[in-house]
Motif scaffolding. Structure first.
Motif, PDB file in Angstrom:
ATOM      1  N   ILE A 184      78.479  51.908  74.822  1.00 49.81           N
ATOM      2  CA  ILE A 184      79.704  52.139  74.053  1.00 49.81           C
ATOM      3  C   ILE A 184      80.807  52.663  74.960  1.00 49.81           C
ATOM      4  O   ILE A 184      81.953  52.204  74.912  1.00 49.81           O
ATOM      5  CB  ILE A 184      79.422  53.114  72.896  1.00 49.81           C
ATOM      6  N   GLN A 203      88.370  47.642  71.535  1.00 49.61           N
ATOM      7  CA  GLN A 203      88.089  48.559  70.438  1.00 49.61           C
ATOM      8  C   GLN A 203      86.815  48.110  69.739  1.00 49.61           C
ATOM      9  O   GLN A 203      86.594  46.919  69.521  1.00 49.61           O
ATOM     10  CB  GLN A 203      89.248  48.574  69.447  1.00 49.61           C
ATOM     11  N   ILE A 204      85.971  49.074  69.382  1.00 52.01           N
ATOM     12  CA  ILE A 204      84.705  48.781  68.713  1.00 52.01           C
ATOM     13  C   ILE A 204      84.831  49.160  67.248  1.00 52.01           C
ATOM     14  O   ILE A 204      85.125  50.314  66.918  1.00 52.01           O
ATOM     15  CB  ILE A 204      83.536  49.557  69.353  1.00 52.01           C
ATOM     16  N   ARG A 205      84.620  48.190  66.373  1.00 46.35           N
ATOM     17  CA  ARG A 205      84.643  48.430  64.932  1.00 46.35           C
ATOM     18  C   ARG A 205      83.223  48.247  64.383  1.00 46.35           C
ATOM     19  O   ARG A 205      82.501  47.348  64.784  1.00 46.35           O
ATOM     20  CB  ARG A 205      85.610  47.474  64.228  1.00 46.35           C
ATOM     21  N   ILE A 230      85.413  44.424  69.478  1.00 46.00           N
ATOM     22  CA  ILE A 230      83.968  44.275  69.352  1.00 46.00           C
ATOM     23  C   ILE A 230      83.604  44.591  67.911  1.00 46.00           C
ATOM     24  O   ILE A 230      83.714  45.732  67.463  1.00 46.00           O
ATOM     25  CB  ILE A 230      83.218  45.229  70.304  1.00 46.00           C
ATOM     26  N   LEU A 274      74.902  46.162  70.701  1.00 43.44           N
ATOM     27  CA  LEU A 274      74.914  47.607  70.936  1.00 43.44           C
ATOM     28  C   LEU A 274      73.691  48.277  70.331  1.00 43.44           C
ATOM     29  O   LEU A 274      73.219  49.292  70.847  1.00 43.44           O
ATOM     30  CB  LEU A 274      76.191  48.228  70.361  1.00 43.44           C
ATOM     31  N   ALA A 320      81.017  45.328  65.834  1.00 45.11           N
ATOM     32  CA  ALA A 320      79.636  45.768  66.040  1.00 45.11           C
ATOM     33  C   ALA A 320      78.925  45.966  64.708  1.00 45.11           C
ATOM     34  O   ALA A 320      79.379  46.746  63.867  1.00 45.11           O
ATOM     35  CB  ALA A 320      79.619  47.065  66.839  1.00 45.11           C
ATOM     36  N   LEU A 356      82.147  49.869  77.201  1.00 47.15           N
ATOM     37  CA  LEU A 356      82.993  48.937  76.462  1.00 47.15           C
ATOM     38  C   LEU A 356      84.364  49.545  76.189  1.00 47.15           C
ATOM     39  O   LEU A 356      85.394  48.877  76.350  1.00 47.15           O
ATOM     40  CB  LEU A 356      82.318  48.557  75.146  1.00 47.15           C
ATOM     41  N   ARG A 357      84.395  50.780  75.776  1.00 47.99           N
ATOM     42  CA  ARG A 357      85.681  51.424  75.499  1.00 47.99           C
ATOM     43  C   ARG A 357      86.530  51.512  76.755  1.00 47.99           C
ATOM     44  O   ARG A 357      87.765  51.463  76.684  1.00 47.99           O
ATOM     45  CB  ARG A 357      85.449  52.817  74.916  1.00 47.99           C
ATOM     46  N   MET A 387      84.174  54.860  68.098  1.00 51.52           N
ATOM     47  CA  MET A 387      84.126  53.621  67.323  1.00 51.52           C
ATOM     48  C   MET A 387      84.891  53.807  66.018  1.00 51.52           C
ATOM     49  O   MET A 387      85.104  54.930  65.563  1.00 51.52           O
ATOM     50  CB  MET A 387      82.662  53.238  67.052  1.00 51.52           C
TER      51      MET A 387
END
Length: 458
Positions: free
Chosen positions: A289, A298-300, A270, A238, A272, A292-293, A328
């Motif tokens: 982002i 879920q992006i952490r 994810i 990302l 990140a 992906l969402r 995120m």
């Protein structure tokens, strides 16, 4: 496959990945404007430690008017202070003398061996076994989580100069992790129903083509592995190549794979690596982002405090605020590990705690999901919870978030306050204790014997 580096910058961001390495960095238009000693230093250090950037990072993340102080330049380009002076001069002298590649590489390898290339028992204690055979592509340190290192994913779109897995990219094969047999992973998971999480990591999981990633993920979705509920992907893409999720030829295939994880009743996460707020500013990063969402993943966000990059409260507060706004989840603020060029990047534990606390106070509750400062040390993940004076003795309050023994999780312990300490092995037990609790209790989940007494051996 990378393409030759163009001399002309592109705007908007290029859709073709073009690596920048020691061999072609001189083609950058910005290169000739740098002072010669800095150009030489990049070449010298890159003979020992990994160097790989790319056109997107160079053109859209680095402020070349601020070089060498620019944080993204420090984060992605080798710096002279990353080697000890005598080691720097040794490599420099060999190059000036016209030494051959083998002689330079031999000297570089000798230096690497002194840089603690695989910290925290990664080779000695984390590798599990199956039918008496070590599974070189796996690590199993914590009961619920298994790490898988696909051989094809042991590189990145760009290398962080502080990277604690730098040995994955340089040096002999015995220093590296990498697995080609997904069947070994599946067989191991069948025998370990306590495992709920698989982390696909490297390197960078997202360096893999979608078809290769699918070969790993699809077997994990089988009903016989229903205990594997969470599939994590460790990535810096990302920040360093958001095109991976937007314009790469298989970007849509990758997103469909993430959707299939959710459709199978599992959770895609994810993990990140986000080191600085500038990484989230380009519009293509924000679009990545959002895409992906949209898959349900879920992006952490997680990264260490790194001197000269983000060693102040405001970059972290801004990073967490921006991340939350984009959907995120702030996850971990780490302490730079005791490996590689640590001395150049390390920040004292006491100062790291101040940075975390001050940044934490500047954000809303939505960003206070972040935990830190955290050391991923031999016994486990150790959080510095604070500093207190008890019975006249000043001490660090420490918490074991994750431990080699599951019973250690959540335990609090104390270490003498040391304003100069930068890692767990430099701390001493407080209040007259002779050792920390984990130094006398056995460890497992699984791959090796308990550590020797006293942290000096870690």
């Amino acid at each position: 496959m990378t393409t030759p580096l163009s001399l002309a910058p592109s705007s908007p961001p290029s859709q073709r990945f073009q690596a920048v390495t020691r061999r072609n960095v001189h083609r950058l238009p910005q290169w000739s404007s740098l002072p010669e000693p800095l150009r030489e230093a990049v070449d010298v250090v890159a003979r020992v430690l990994p160097f790989r950037s790319n056109r997107y990072v160079v053109e859209h993340l680095i402020d070349w008017q601020r070089v060498p102080e620019d944080p993204l330049f420090q984060l992605t380009f080798p710096q002279p202070g990353m080697l000890e002076p005598q080691d720097f001069q040794r490599i420099r002298r060999l190059l000036h003398q016209g030494a051959g590649p083998r002689e330079v590489e031999a000297a570089a390898q000798e230096i690497r061996q002194r840089l603690n290339p695989q910290p925290a028992g990664q080779l000695s204690h984390n590798v599990p076994t199956l039918d008496g055979r070590r599974l070189q592509g796996l690590q199993h340190k914590y009961r619920e989580t298994v790490l898988f290192f696909p051989a094809a994913g042991q590189t990145c779109h760009a290398y962080c100069t502080y990277c604690f897995r730098w040995a994955q990219f340089v040096g002999p094969a015995e220093m590296r992790f990498g697995g080609r047999e997904v069947e070994d992973l599946v067989s191991y998971l069948r025998l370990h129903p306590e495992v709920t999480d698989v982390l696909i990591t490297g390197g960078d999981a997202m360096i893999l083509k979608a078809r290769l990633l699918r070969r790993i993920v699809e077997p994990l979705l089988a009903p016989e592995l229903e205990h594997v509920q969470n599939i994590r992907f460790g990535t810096k893409a990302l920040a360093y190549w958001p095109q991976r999720f937007v314009t790469d030829e298989d970007a849509d295939d990758l997103l469909r794979l993430l959707e299939e994880i959710e459709a199978a009743g599992r959770h895609g996460a994810i993990m990140a690596h986000a080191s600085h707020p500038v990484e989230l500013q380009p519009s293509i990063a924000r679009r990545a982002i959002s895409r992906l969402r949209g898959t349900g993943a879920q992006i952490r966000m997680q990264a260490p405090v790194v001197r000269r990059v983000n060693d102040a409260p405001e970059p972290w507060a801004e990073l967490w605020r921006e991340g939350v706004q984009l959907g995120m989840v702030p996850y971990y603020l780490f302490i730079e590990r005791d490996t590689g060029p640590k001395r150049y990047f390390e920040v004292p534990l006491a100062r790291t705690l101040e940075i975390f606390q001050q940044a934490h106070r500047r954000v809303s509750g939505l960003a206070r999901t972040v935990r830190g400062p955290v050391m991923s040390a031999f016994p486990g993940k150790v959080r510095i919870a604070g500093v207190e004076t008890i019975h006249g003795e000043r001490a660090f309050v420490l918490e074991m978030l994750q431990g080699r023994s599951p019973d250690w999780a959540g335990r609090t312990f104390f270490a003498r306050y040391d304003p100069h300490a930068t890692w767990l092995d430099q701390l001493q037990p407080a209040f007259g204790e002779e050792c920390f609790f984990f130094e006398t209790e056995g460890v497992s989940p699984g791959a090796g014997p308990p550590p020797p007494t006293r942290l000096r051996s870690l």
